[in-house]
Scaffold this active site. Structure first.
Site, PDB file in Angstrom:
ATOM      1  N   TYR A  50       0.848  -1.189   0.000  1.00  0.00           N
ATOM      2  CA  TYR A  50       0.000   0.000   0.000  1.00  0.00           C
ATOM      3  C   TYR A  50       0.888   1.246   0.000  1.00  0.00           C
ATOM      4  O   TYR A  50       1.374   1.683   1.031  1.00  0.00           O
ATOM      5  CB  TYR A  50      -0.929   0.026   1.219  1.00  0.00           C
ATOM      6  N   PHE A  84     -13.014  -5.355   1.344  1.00  0.00           N
ATOM      7  CA  PHE A  84     -14.151  -4.687   0.713  1.00  0.00           C
ATOM      8  C   PHE A  84     -15.449  -5.089   1.429  1.00  0.00           C
ATOM      9  O   PHE A  84     -16.383  -5.585   0.816  1.00  0.00           O
ATOM     10  CB  PHE A  84     -14.225  -5.007  -0.783  1.00  0.00           C
ATOM     11  N   PRO A  85     -15.498  -4.869   2.760  1.00  0.00           N
ATOM     12  CA  PRO A  85     -16.663  -5.322   3.525  1.00  0.00           C
ATOM     13  C   PRO A  85     -17.931  -4.532   3.254  1.00  0.00           C
ATOM     14  O   PRO A  85     -19.033  -5.039   3.457  1.00  0.00           O
ATOM     15  CB  PRO A  85     -16.216  -5.138   4.978  1.00  0.00           C
ATOM     16  N   GLY A 112     -22.658   1.459  -3.801  1.00  0.00           N
ATOM     17  CA  GLY A 112     -23.430   1.473  -5.038  1.00  0.00           C
ATOM     18  C   GLY A 112     -24.887   1.139  -4.810  1.00  0.00           C
ATOM     19  O   GLY A 112     -25.600   1.838  -4.105  1.00  0.00           O
TER      20      GLY A 112
END
Length: 284
Positions: A64, A209-210, A214
């Site tokens: 990262y 990505f819990p 959207g």
């Protein structure tokens, strides 16, 4: 409030007790998870706010930035408060924004753990995770590098990421595995079998990505309806669903906003009824 059937803590590796709702540090970097953030002081403040709010499990990775996220965590929180657990990952290289080549060569993994020790300013990594299995390198060699570092006292626990049940079983035959980090959320449950296996074996399941954004937030969605009933937000409902789905799930929502951080952490105070859980389960 959370009920007695929804434990708020998990014993990672059997000896590191953490609150199940943690913080993911991927978004502390610049666009494409590359280079410095536009507001480094702001990123530092978010990490500090998370710890002040009671977060004691932070998930990051050497890739990262690369290295930027780990360095920001150290700048924000070192010397670390007692009980703070930092998990990091190795196994990807970076050649530009949004580009993540896999590299599982033992010498590379060893080098990256040594860099993480330096960047995080620690003598031992609480949890080192293999970011991805490199198909070009025997798995025993990849995890063997971590196991050697564990034997040297530089690593406490080992985890894997984005694996199948078969790969997880193969990894456990090589060394002790205390966590698995796979994509999993309300709308993507392709790793349900891995979660079921982890729960049966007492292995931490860390969904990346819990919060599936959207469509979840649309006014006419079931998530929005449940959120309205609970006077909560769709993001809080998505996280509360994860917390109640399994006692081994450790969600790590990430953000570079203190407001969003506060919102996310509020999910720990939500309790979904059996009917609400069933309505959300039906989204898959």
């Amino acid at each position: 409030m959370t009920t007695a059937t929804t434990p708020q803590t998990f014993d990672l590796g059997g000896d590191l007790t953490v609150h199940r709702l943690g913080y993911g540090a991927m978004q502390l970097t610049g666009p494409g998870v590359w280079d410095e953030p536009a507001d480094r002081p702001g990123a530092i403040k978010v990490v500090q706010a998370a710890i002040e709010a009671g977060v004691d499990f932070i998930d990051t990775a050497d890739s990262y930035g690369p290295q930027v996220s780990e360095q920001i965590i150290a700048e924000a929180a070192f010397p670390y408060p007692d009980g703070l657990v930092i998990g990091t990952k190795a196994g990807l290289t970076r050649t530009g924004p949004g580009v993540w080549p896999i590299c599982g060569r033992p010498e590379y993994l060893t080098q990256q753990v040594e860099l993480s020790l330096r960047n995080l300013k620690v003598d031992r990594i609480d949890l080192i995770q293999l970011h991805r299995i490199d198909p070009q390198v025997p798995l025993a060699d990849q995890l063997g590098a971590f196991a050697d570092l564990k034997e040297q006292g530089k690593v406490r626990h080992i985890g894997v990421s984005e694996v199948s049940v078969e790969e997880l079983e193969a990894a456990r035959a090589i060394t002790e595995i205390v966590s698995v980090q796979n994509l999993y959320n309300l709308t993507n449950r392709q790793s349900q079998d891995v979660l079921d296996y982890a729960e049966a074996e007492g292995i931490a399941f860390i969904p990346w990505f819990p919060i599936a954004t959207g469509d979840l937030a649309k006014p006419d969605s079931p998530v929005a309806a449940v959120a309205k009933e609970l006077d909560a937000t769709p993001s809080q409902v998505a996280l509360a669903w994860l917390l109640q789905k399994s006692p081994v799930i450790l969600p790590i929502p990430g953000t570079k906003s203190i407001d969003h951080l506060t919102e996310n952490l509020g999910a720990a105070q939500l309790t979904l009824s059996a009917d609400e859980m069933a309505r959300l389960d039906a989204l898959a």
